[in-house]
Design a protein around this motif. Structure first.
Motif, PDB file in Angstrom:
ATOM      1  N   GLY A 108       0.808  -1.209   0.000  1.00 19.60           N
ATOM      2  CA  GLY A 108       0.000   0.000   0.000  1.00 19.60           C
ATOM      3  C   GLY A 108       0.842   1.259   0.000  1.00 19.60           C
ATOM      4  N   PRO A 109       0.631   2.172  -0.945  1.00 20.85           N
ATOM      5  CA  PRO A 109       1.439   3.405  -0.973  1.00 20.85           C
ATOM      6  C   PRO A 109       1.298   4.234   0.285  1.00 20.85           C
ATOM      7  CG  PRO A 109      -0.382   3.523  -2.531  1.00 20.85           C
ATOM      8  CD  PRO A 109      -0.313   2.112  -2.063  1.00 20.85           C
ATOM      9  N   ASN A 110       0.161   4.167   0.954  1.00 15.49           N
ATOM     10  CA  ASN A 110      -0.025   4.953   2.171  1.00 15.49           C
ATOM     11  C   ASN A 110       0.834   4.457   3.327  1.00 15.49           C
ATOM     12  OD1 ASN A 110      -1.888   6.579   0.904  1.00 15.49           O
ATOM     13  ND2 ASN A 110      -3.643   5.370   1.576  1.00 15.49           N
ATOM     14  N   ALA A 111       1.428   3.294   3.198  1.00 12.04           N
ATOM     15  CA  ALA A 111       2.266   2.745   4.262  1.00 12.04           C
ATOM     16  C   ALA A 111       3.669   3.330   4.258  1.00 12.04           C
ATOM     17  CB  ALA A 111       2.355   1.230   4.126  1.00 12.04           C
ATOM     18  N   TYR A 112       4.007   4.097   3.228  1.00 12.26           N
ATOM     19  CA  TYR A 112       5.374   4.559   3.065  1.00 12.26           C
ATOM     20  C   TYR A 112       5.549   5.991   3.575  1.00 12.26           C
ATOM     21  CZ  TYR A 112       6.326   0.360   0.473  1.00 12.26           C
ATOM     22  OH  TYR A 112       6.493  -0.951   0.131  1.00 12.26           O
ATOM     23  N   ASP A 113       6.683   6.201   4.231  1.00 10.36           N
ATOM     24  CA  ASP A 113       6.949   7.491   4.874  1.00 10.36           C
ATOM     25  C   ASP A 113       7.742   8.446   3.992  1.00 10.36           C
ATOM     26  OD1 ASP A 113       7.558   5.352   7.570  1.00 10.36           O
ATOM     27  OD2 ASP A 113       5.823   6.680   7.444  1.00 10.36           O
ATOM     28  N   TYR A 114       8.609   7.902   3.178  1.00 14.17           N
ATOM     29  CA  TYR A 114       9.518   8.743   2.388  1.00 14.17           C
ATOM     30  C   TYR A 114       9.507   8.272   0.946  1.00 14.17           C
ATOM     31  CZ  TYR A 114      11.165   9.738   7.092  1.00 14.17           C
ATOM     32  OH  TYR A 114      11.230  10.084   8.417  1.00 14.17           O
ATOM     33  N   TRP A 115       9.570   9.251   0.037  1.00 17.10           N
ATOM     34  CA  TRP A 115       9.496   8.971  -1.393  1.00 17.10           C
ATOM     35  C   TRP A 115      10.618   9.694  -2.134  1.00 17.10           C
ATOM     36  CZ3 TRP A 115       5.802   5.879  -3.766  1.00 17.10           C
ATOM     37  CH2 TRP A 115       4.762   5.432  -2.936  1.00 17.10           C
ATOM     38  N   GLY A 116      11.067   9.072  -3.211  1.00 16.42           N
ATOM     39  CA  GLY A 116      11.989   9.743  -4.112  1.00 16.42           C
ATOM     40  C   GLY A 116      11.239  10.604  -5.115  1.00 16.42           C
ATOM     41  N   GLN A 117      11.988  11.245  -5.998  1.00 15.38           N
ATOM     42  CA  GLN A 117      11.398  12.172  -6.962  1.00 15.38           C
ATOM     43  C   GLN A 117      10.917  11.455  -8.230  1.00 15.38           C
ATOM     44  OE1 GLN A 117      14.596  11.600  -6.743  1.00 15.38           O
ATOM     45  NE2 GLN A 117      15.224  11.343  -8.877  1.00 15.38           N
ATOM     46  N   GLY A 118      11.318  10.219  -8.406  1.00 17.71           N
ATOM     47  CA  GLY A 118      10.876   9.442  -9.560  1.00 17.71           C
ATOM     48  C   GLY A 118      11.866   9.450 -10.710  1.00 17.71           C
TER      49      GLY A 118
END
Length: 125
Positions: A108-118
């Motif tokens: 689930g994407p909502n489980a993630y705290d930190y994201w890269g720029q893609g």
């Protein structure tokens, strides 16, 4: 400050391969699960693959199973996504993300705290 930086996307012909990578800083890398997601304009961000902090567990979306392989090198704070036999429908912006949630929630994407720029992946048919 936590940072995730993706690289290694690009343009490839159908049937080709790419190996995006995700380099993390500012977190206890081996303690975080890392996921890859992809998104095309106008659509939701979809789960692609995930790997546990130790690397002992992996999970894949059905659409990429047997074509993609996720791996990690905790000494380099890096996660890789080997993508083989690419198809036009694999074209998307690919994001990596970090989480400490339990494995059952890893898709689930909502489980993630930190994201890269893609990083953009384009597969020409």
């Amino acid at each position: 400050q936590v940072q995730l930086v993706e690289s290694g996307g690009g343009v490839v012909q159908a049937g080709g391969s790419l190996r995006p990578s995700c380099v993390a800083s500012g977190l206890t890398f081996s303690g975080d699960g890392i996921g890859w997601f992809r998104q095309v304009p106008g659509k939701e961000r979809d789960f692609v693959a995930a790997i546990s902090g130790s690397g002992g567990s992996t999970s894949y979306a059905d659409a990429v199973k047997c074509r993609y392989t996720i791996s990690r090198d905790n000494d380099k704070n890096t996660v890789y996504l080997q993508m083989n036999n690419l198809k036009h429908e694999d074209s998307a912006v690919y994001y990596c993300a970090a989480t400490k949630v339990s494995w059952i929630r890893i898709r689930g994407p909502n489980a993630y705290d930190y994201w890269g720029q893609g990083t953009q992946v384009t597969v020409s048919s």
